[in-house]
Design an enzyme around this catalytic site. Structure first.
Site, PDB file in Angstrom:
ATOM      1  CG  HIS A  62     -31.741   9.228  65.745  1.00 19.11           C
ATOM      2  ND1 HIS A  62     -30.339   9.125  65.578  1.00 19.11           N
ATOM      3  CD2 HIS A  62     -31.634  10.239  66.617  1.00 19.11           C
ATOM      4  CE1 HIS A  62     -29.516   9.957  66.467  1.00 19.11           C
ATOM      5  NE2 HIS A  62     -30.726  10.284  67.087  1.00 19.11           N
ATOM      6  CD  GLU A  64     -30.700   6.342  60.667  1.00 19.28           C
ATOM      7  OE1 GLU A  64     -29.840   6.719  60.062  1.00 19.28           O
ATOM      8  OE2 GLU A  64     -31.555   6.965  61.428  1.00 19.28           O
ATOM      9  CB  CYS A  92     -25.535   8.433  64.565  1.00 27.36           C
ATOM     10  SG  CYS A  92     -26.916   7.765  65.453  1.00 27.36           S
TER      11      CYS A  92
END
Length: 159
Positions: A62, A64, A92
């Protein structure tokens, strides 16, 4: 569900636009268009990333996570205590946990993620009193642009 509106700072606008560009690049690669930027305490960009789960065949790739990895390598420390993270979509559970573990000082995100959001929508992980670290959180920065980008991506995939 919507976030409250507030005046954007010049820095918020600048760094969220960098994250949006990373998200657009991810979308151009047929990845879910999410982008993230890590900024140090002096305003220097340490890392910029877009989702790469498909490209890397990695469910943890992801935006991040990738940005935190790059910033940690650059600083030589997994603790990013003086850093801020800008991301186009509410993180998330995995990404929120990584932000806490990295001990970032603040998180700025664009749009809420009604399905998977773990910062405001479902779990409040990044400022939970149950955890050893809490950060400042600001949501809704360039919210409409961030939401539109991801909605258009999924709309195009369904057609």
């Amino acid at each position: 569900m919507s976030l409250e509106s507030f005046a954007l700072s010049e820095a918020d606008n600048k760094y969220m636009n960098v994250a949006l560009e990373a998200a657009r690049n991810a979308g151009d690669r047929n990845e879910v268009p999410v982008g993230a930027v890590v900024i140090d305490g002096g305003g220097e960009v340490l890392a910029v990333a877009g989702n790469r789960t498909i490209l890397d065949s990695d469910p943890t790739a992801h935006a991040e996570i990738l940005a935190l990895r790059e910033a940690s390598k650059k600083t030589g420390n997994y603790r990013l205590t003086e850093c801020s993270v800008y991301t186009t979509i509410e993180p998330c559970v995995m990404c929120a946990g990584a932000l806490v573990n990295a001990r970032v000082s603040s998180l700025v995100f664009g749009a809420l993620d009604e399905r998977f959001g773990a910062v405001r929508t479902h779990f409040d992980l990044c400022d939970s009193e149950l955890l050893n670290h809490r950060m400042e959180i600001k949501g809704g920065v360039l919210e409409e642009e961030c939401r539109s980008l991801i909605q258009e991506f999924f709309r195009a995939r369904r057609s």
